[in-house]
Design an enzyme around this catalytic site. Structure first.
Site, mmCIF file in Angstrom:
data_model
loop_
_atom_site.group_PDB
_atom_site.id
_atom_site.type_symbol
_atom_site.label_atom_id
_atom_site.label_comp_id
_atom_site.label_asym_id
_atom_site.label_seq_id
_atom_site.Cartn_x
_atom_site.Cartn_y
_atom_site.Cartn_z
ATOM 1 N N CYS A 70 0.833 -1.203 0.000
ATOM 2 C CA CYS A 70 0.000 0.000 0.000
ATOM 3 C C CYS A 70 0.874 1.262 0.000
ATOM 4 O O CYS A 70 1.470 1.568 -1.018
ATOM 5 C CB CYS A 70 -1.022 -0.015 1.119
ATOM 6 S SG CYS A 70 -2.411 1.058 0.713
ATOM 7 N N HIS A 96 -3.561 -4.820 0.322
ATOM 8 C CA HIS A 96 -3.025 -5.304 1.600
ATOM 9 C C HIS A 96 -3.125 -6.823 1.660
ATOM 10 O O HIS A 96 -4.118 -7.355 2.148
ATOM 11 C CB HIS A 96 -3.836 -4.726 2.754
ATOM 12 C CG HIS A 96 -3.629 -3.269 2.997
ATOM 13 N ND1 HIS A 96 -2.678 -2.795 3.867
ATOM 14 C CD2 HIS A 96 -4.249 -2.176 2.486
ATOM 15 C CE1 HIS A 96 -2.729 -1.470 3.904
ATOM 16 N NE2 HIS A 96 -3.673 -1.070 3.063
ATOM 17 N N GLU A 126 -1.740 -8.745 3.583
ATOM 18 C CA GLU A 126 -1.682 -9.281 4.954
ATOM 19 C C GLU A 126 -3.068 -9.569 5.523
ATOM 20 O O GLU A 126 -3.211 -10.414 6.407
ATOM 21 C CB GLU A 126 -0.913 -8.308 5.873
ATOM 22 C CG GLU A 126 -1.613 -7.007 6.257
ATOM 23 C CD GLU A 126 -1.458 -5.893 5.222
ATOM 24 O OE1 GLU A 126 -1.183 -6.198 4.048
ATOM 25 O OE2 GLU A 126 -1.639 -4.716 5.590
HETATM 26 N N1 GLN Z 1 -1.876 6.947 2.310
HETATM 27 C C1 GLN Z 1 -1.929 6.131 1.137
HETATM 28 C C2 GLN Z 1 -3.248 6.273 0.406
HETATM 29 O O1 GLN Z 1 -4.198 6.762 0.959
HETATM 30 C C3 GLN Z 1 -1.678 4.674 1.483
HETATM 31 C C4 GLN Z 1 -2.751 4.072 2.321
HETATM 32 C C5 GLN Z 1 -2.329 2.812 3.018
HETATM 33 O O2 GLN Z 1 -1.149 2.501 3.091
HETATM 34 N N2 GLN Z 1 -3.285 2.069 3.554
HETATM 35 O O3 GLN Z 1 -3.356 5.897 -0.735
#
Ligand code: GLN
Length: 545
Positions: free
Chosen positions: A374, A500, A502
């Site tokens: 992410c 994600h 995970e």
């Molecule tokens: N801040 C980044 C976004 O909003 C990544 C978000 C995250 O890592 N969950 O795209």
């Protein structure tokens, strides 16, 4: 339909969530259909807007629900997928009741905690129970008995017991051991059960947390004061890994007690035997650095920790996590020299980002296996832009709105979004993987579904440039517009995902990219030891000890 309610006493942080999860695991592995509800008595509508520093990770479900991390434990231990309705908060309950009141549903009546709030709580619990089709629904009440916030919930659960065929109450307490003789003290348990009884709840099972196993004498004392039979006092002593908990509870006789209470013949078949054996006796070890800004609270990255644990359970390769504060590696990456691999997890806000970019650069230059997730994926894109393409000052518009090279930019549909709660690109989305890529080899398929939580994405204007510089976006969303995976051509050990992975990692089905990272870490470690022969001999000879 039967219910098992799990409450907590004495102090928080006793592992109520893992105990609840373990009960669920045991029932599930006995062929019983289970579901689980987490009650969070705070006023936030959901966990989405909460700082991970206070409550730990915000867990994301398939339906996009941003929920308490305990739901992650339920999913992992019970191998089920939950919905946002499985997390009930004071915010959700009151909002619903107030909206009904405005709508005129209670016309003429005074709206009160009892019965209106308690009815709404019961309605939500029954809804989950019905739609899950479970035989047994576990309900974990956050906080400790005696908290003002949890009162309406406990009252609703007391009523539930009167109205439903069977509601079992389990209470988690602490038995401290003090003095030179480590005498086990039952008074805190006595008091906390007393507070439960004051509100009309008599526990049927007590899970007593302690450092060492409870003695028979301690059990009889607790039994005497609480009216819970001795076979209902389950000793839960400290374990080095949470996945060892179900086995301990089985050995403590939980099945006999539960069979009686649920009036069921519980036949447990341990599906984790080999898994827990690997966790207990790993044959290899690697060090993986998690570079983040909430590293002081490991719960902020619990799903990564668990994903690595799942890898260990399936491969016998233990992962020693090095928790690295991203702000500290900004100017000096020497702490990373010990790492066999680097993981950059998700995150929000500018603080710590430069350190993450520096750590990514370090991984790229030194061939240290790398996984970005992410924000970690976005950071990888920024590092490639800055250091490979030479786009000085390249950034995400999340951190620098005026950057000359906005390689990561806000998702078009996010422009103009004002509300912060539940408005990101959330939940399970289809990811299409290109053939002939590392990602395709790792996943062995063209299509996967993974959970998302972000507002920003790779700016399409820079895709070509990045791909011409020796990198490849090896997966996209269904429309082919949003980039989902980045890899480096000819490099097995560099990968980053916008989703994600995970969140969907399960004990017997670990996240594929975490598994890949650990395998690459081991190769890297052995190669490095091979170069430094003395170190290699020392390490291999100490392995047998
Ligand atoms: N801040 C980044 C976004 O909003 C990544 C978000 C995250 O890592 N969950 O795209």
């Amino acid at each position: 339909m039967q219910y098992i309610v799990v409450t907590g006493g004495v102090i928080s942080g006793l592992g109520k969530g893992t105990i609840t999860s373990s009960i669920g695991h045991i029932l599930k592995d006995s062929g019983i259909k289970v579901s689980a509800v987490k009650i969070d008595p705070y006023i936030n509508y959901d966990a989405g807007t909460m700082n991970p520093y206070q409550h730990g990770e915000v867990f994301v479900l398939d339906d996009g629900g941003e929920v308490d991390l305990d739901l992650g434990n339920y999913e992992r231990f019970m191998n089920i997928s939950l919905t946002k309705n499985n997390n009930i908060t004071t915010g959700k309950v009151y909002l619903e009741v107030i909206q009904k009141e405005r709508h005129g549903d209670y016309l003429g009546k005074t709206v009160q905690i009892i019965p209106h709030i308690t009815d709404e709580i019961k309605r939500r619990i029954r809804d989950v129970a019905k739609s899950s089709g479970a035989d047994v629904v576990l309900i974990e009440v956050g906080g400790t008995v005696g908290d003002i916030e949890s009162m309406p919930f406990l009252e609703a659960l007391r009523q539930l017991k009167r109205e439903e065929q069977n509601v079992v109450f389990a209470h988690v307490t602490l038995v401290p051991e003090i003095g030179l003789t480590l005498e086990q003290k039952t008074k805190p348990t006595q008091h906390s059960v007393k507070s439960l009884r004051e509100i009309g709840i008599q526990p049927d099972i007590i899970f007593a947390r302690s450092k060492n196993k409870l003695t028979d004498e301690t059990k009889s004392r607790i039994s005497l004061f609480t009216d819970v039979p001795v076979d209902g006092i389950i000793s839960v002593s400290d374990v080095e890994n949470v996945y060892l908990l179900p086995q301990m509870m089985v050995e403590e006789g939980l099945i006999t007690r539960l069979s009686k209470l649920l009036n069921m013949n519980i036949e447990y078949r341990d599906t984790w035997a080999k898994y827990t054996e690997n966790i207990r006796h790993p044959r290899e070890r690697v060090k993986i650095a998690i570079v983040g800004k909430y590293v002081d609270l490991h719960d902020a990255y619990i799903s990564h920790k668990e994903a690595f644990s799942h890898v260990t359970g399936n491969t016998g390769i233990a992962v020693d996590i090095m928790w690295i504060d991203s702000e500290k590696v900004r100017d000096d990456q020497s702490v990373l020299s010990e790492a066999d691999a680097i993981l950059i997890p998700g995150g929000f806000g500018y603080r710590g980002v430069e350190g993450k970019i520096a750590a990514t650069k370090y991984a790229m230059e030194n061939g240290v296996p790398f996984l970005g997730i992410c924000l970690g994926f976005q950071v990888a894109v920024i590092a490639v832009a800055r250091y490979i393409l030479g786009l000085d000052g390249a950034n995400s518009t999340e951190f620098d709105e005026k950057t000359r090279y906005p390689v990561v930019d806000i998702l078009p549909e996010q422009r103009g979004v004002k509300d912060m709660g539940g408005t990101m690109r959330l939940g399970s989305k289809k990811v299409v993987i290109k053939k002939g890529t590392l990602a395709h080899r790792i996943y062995g398929t063209d299509i996967i579904y993974e959970r998302h939580r972000h507002r920003y994405e790779v700016n399409p204007d820079y895709i070509d440039m990045i791909e011409k510089a020796g990198f490849k976006f090896s997966a996209t969303d269904e429309e082919g517009i949003r980039m989902e995976i980045l890899e480096r051509n000819g490099d097995e050990s560099f990968i980053a995902t916008q989703y994600h992975s995970e969140f969907k990692s399960r004990p017997l089905d670990p996240s594929k990219v975490h598994l890949h990272l650990v395998e690459q870490a081991l190769i890297f470690k052995h190669r490095r030891m091979g170069e430094n022969h003395e170190g290699y001999v020392a390490a291999t000879s100490s392995q047998g000890k």
